[in-house]
Design a protein around this motif. Structure first.
Motif, mmCIF file in Angstrom:
data_model
loop_
_atom_site.group_PDB
_atom_site.id
_atom_site.type_symbol
_atom_site.label_atom_id
_atom_site.label_comp_id
_atom_site.label_asym_id
_atom_site.label_seq_id
_atom_site.Cartn_x
_atom_site.Cartn_y
_atom_site.Cartn_z
ATOM 1 N N ALA A 28 0.856 -1.188 0.000
ATOM 2 C CA ALA A 28 0.000 0.000 0.000
ATOM 3 C C ALA A 28 0.890 1.235 0.000
ATOM 4 N N GLN A 29 0.498 2.220 -0.769
ATOM 5 C CA GLN A 29 1.273 3.458 -0.847
ATOM 6 C C GLN A 29 0.320 4.612 -1.081
ATOM 7 N N GLN A 30 0.450 5.656 -0.254
ATOM 8 C CA GLN A 30 -0.361 6.849 -0.482
ATOM 9 C C GLN A 30 0.172 7.517 -1.733
ATOM 10 N N HIS A 31 -0.723 7.910 -2.612
ATOM 11 C CA HIS A 31 -0.300 8.496 -3.880
ATOM 12 C C HIS A 31 -0.238 10.016 -3.822
ATOM 13 N N ARG A 32 -1.365 10.682 -3.526
ATOM 14 C CA ARG A 32 -1.344 12.136 -3.499
ATOM 15 C C ARG A 32 -2.561 12.657 -2.748
ATOM 16 N N THR A 33 -2.448 13.891 -2.330
ATOM 17 C CA THR A 33 -3.574 14.577 -1.711
ATOM 18 C C THR A 33 -3.692 15.912 -2.407
ATOM 19 N N GLU A 34 -4.775 16.126 -3.109
ATOM 20 C CA GLU A 34 -4.984 17.374 -3.834
ATOM 21 C C GLU A 34 -6.406 17.432 -4.353
ATOM 22 N N THR A 35 -6.787 18.587 -4.804
ATOM 23 C CA THR A 35 -8.071 18.726 -5.475
ATOM 24 C C THR A 35 -7.917 18.201 -6.890
ATOM 25 N N HIS A 36 -8.885 17.486 -7.361
ATOM 26 C CA HIS A 36 -8.849 16.965 -8.721
ATOM 27 C C HIS A 36 -9.454 18.002 -9.656
ATOM 28 N N PRO A 37 -8.637 18.751 -10.364
ATOM 29 C CA PRO A 37 -9.186 19.809 -11.226
ATOM 30 C C PRO A 37 -10.033 19.269 -12.363
ATOM 31 N N GLU A 38 -9.807 18.022 -12.764
ATOM 32 C CA GLU A 38 -10.570 17.464 -13.872
ATOM 33 C C GLU A 38 -11.995 17.094 -13.464
ATOM 34 N N GLU A 39 -12.239 17.048 -12.165
ATOM 35 C CA GLU A 39 -13.569 16.701 -11.681
ATOM 36 C C GLU A 39 -14.404 17.973 -11.513
ATOM 37 N N ASN A 40 -15.572 18.001 -12.082
ATOM 38 C CA ASN A 40 -16.471 19.131 -11.927
ATOM 39 C C ASN A 40 -17.619 18.701 -11.027
ATOM 40 N N LEU A 41 -17.411 18.878 -9.728
ATOM 41 C CA LEU A 41 -18.416 18.437 -8.770
ATOM 42 C C LEU A 41 -19.534 19.437 -8.580
ATOM 43 N N ASP A 42 -19.395 20.628 -9.156
ATOM 44 C CA ASP A 42 -20.432 21.643 -8.974
ATOM 45 C C ASP A 42 -21.790 21.169 -9.488
ATOM 46 N N THR A 43 -21.795 20.245 -10.404
ATOM 47 C CA THR A 43 -23.068 19.768 -10.942
ATOM 48 C C THR A 43 -23.778 18.818 -9.988
ATOM 49 N N VAL A 44 -23.035 18.235 -9.048
ATOM 50 C CA VAL A 44 -23.647 17.293 -8.108
ATOM 51 C C VAL A 44 -23.476 17.689 -6.648
ATOM 52 N N LEU A 45 -22.597 18.637 -6.357
ATOM 53 C CA LEU A 45 -22.308 19.027 -4.985
ATOM 54 C C LEU A 45 -22.708 20.484 -4.779
ATOM 55 N N ASP A 46 -23.787 20.697 -4.072
ATOM 56 C CA ASP A 46 -24.299 22.044 -3.824
ATOM 57 C C ASP A 46 -23.439 22.707 -2.756
ATOM 58 N N ARG A 47 -22.653 23.702 -3.155
ATOM 59 C CA ARG A 47 -21.714 24.358 -2.245
ATOM 60 C C ARG A 47 -22.411 25.168 -1.152
ATOM 61 N N ARG A 48 -23.709 25.354 -1.261
ATOM 62 C CA ARG A 48 -24.428 26.011 -0.167
ATOM 63 C C ARG A 48 -24.501 25.089 1.039
ATOM 64 N N TRP A 49 -24.439 23.803 0.806
ATOM 65 C CA TRP A 49 -24.612 22.810 1.869
ATOM 66 C C TRP A 49 -23.344 22.056 2.236
ATOM 67 N N PHE A 50 -22.351 22.051 1.332
ATOM 68 C CA PHE A 50 -21.156 21.248 1.568
ATOM 69 C C PHE A 50 -19.890 22.058 1.353
ATOM 70 N N SER A 51 -18.872 21.762 2.166
ATOM 71 C CA SER A 51 -17.572 22.417 2.020
ATOM 72 C C SER A 51 -16.881 21.933 0.744
ATOM 73 N N ALA A 52 -15.793 22.609 0.401
ATOM 74 C CA ALA A 52 -15.018 22.208 -0.774
ATOM 75 C C ALA A 52 -14.522 20.776 -0.579
ATOM 76 N N PRO A 53 -14.566 19.979 -1.613
ATOM 77 C CA PRO A 53 -14.141 18.577 -1.475
ATOM 78 C C PRO A 53 -12.639 18.448 -1.284
ATOM 79 N N GLN A 54 -12.266 17.467 -0.511
ATOM 80 C CA GLN A 54 -10.862 17.106 -0.324
ATOM 81 C C GLN A 54 -10.692 15.695 -0.875
#
Length: 100
Positions: free
Chosen positions: A4-30
């Protein structure tokens, strides 16, 4: 052997979560990704494929043909040894915000 190896921790810029994640109710994804490798023999690789539900659900003749092809590829890939099968587990964490 399983590594097992941790790969990375970052925001995935290729993912557009705005269409499914309402930022009024949820913090920025990690995001956190984890990579690991499973070492398999040719027989182990065939067993892994045979354990998949879509393979189990196949008609017996069709399943036999598929596993014969997998065995041929697996034996060529391992050359009597082992082959590394990489995996990537992508995780997403967010927090529910207080109602605004």
């Amino acid at each position: 052997m399983l590594c097992a190896q941790q790969h990375r921790t970052e925001t995935h810029p290729e993912e557009n979560l705005d269409t499914v994640l309402d930022r009024r109710w949820f913090s920025a994804p990690q995001w956190r990704d984890f990579r690991h490798v499973q070492r398999l023999s040719a027989a182990g690789l065939v067993d892994l494929v045979a354990s998949r539900s879509y393979v189990i659900a196949m008609a017996k003749p069709e399943r036999g043909q598929l596993l014969a092809r997998v065995r041929k590829v697996a034996e060529a890939a391992t050359r009597g040894g082992m082959v590394d099968l990489p995996y990537l587990a992508m995780t997403l964490r967010t927090e529910r915000l207080d109602a605004r």
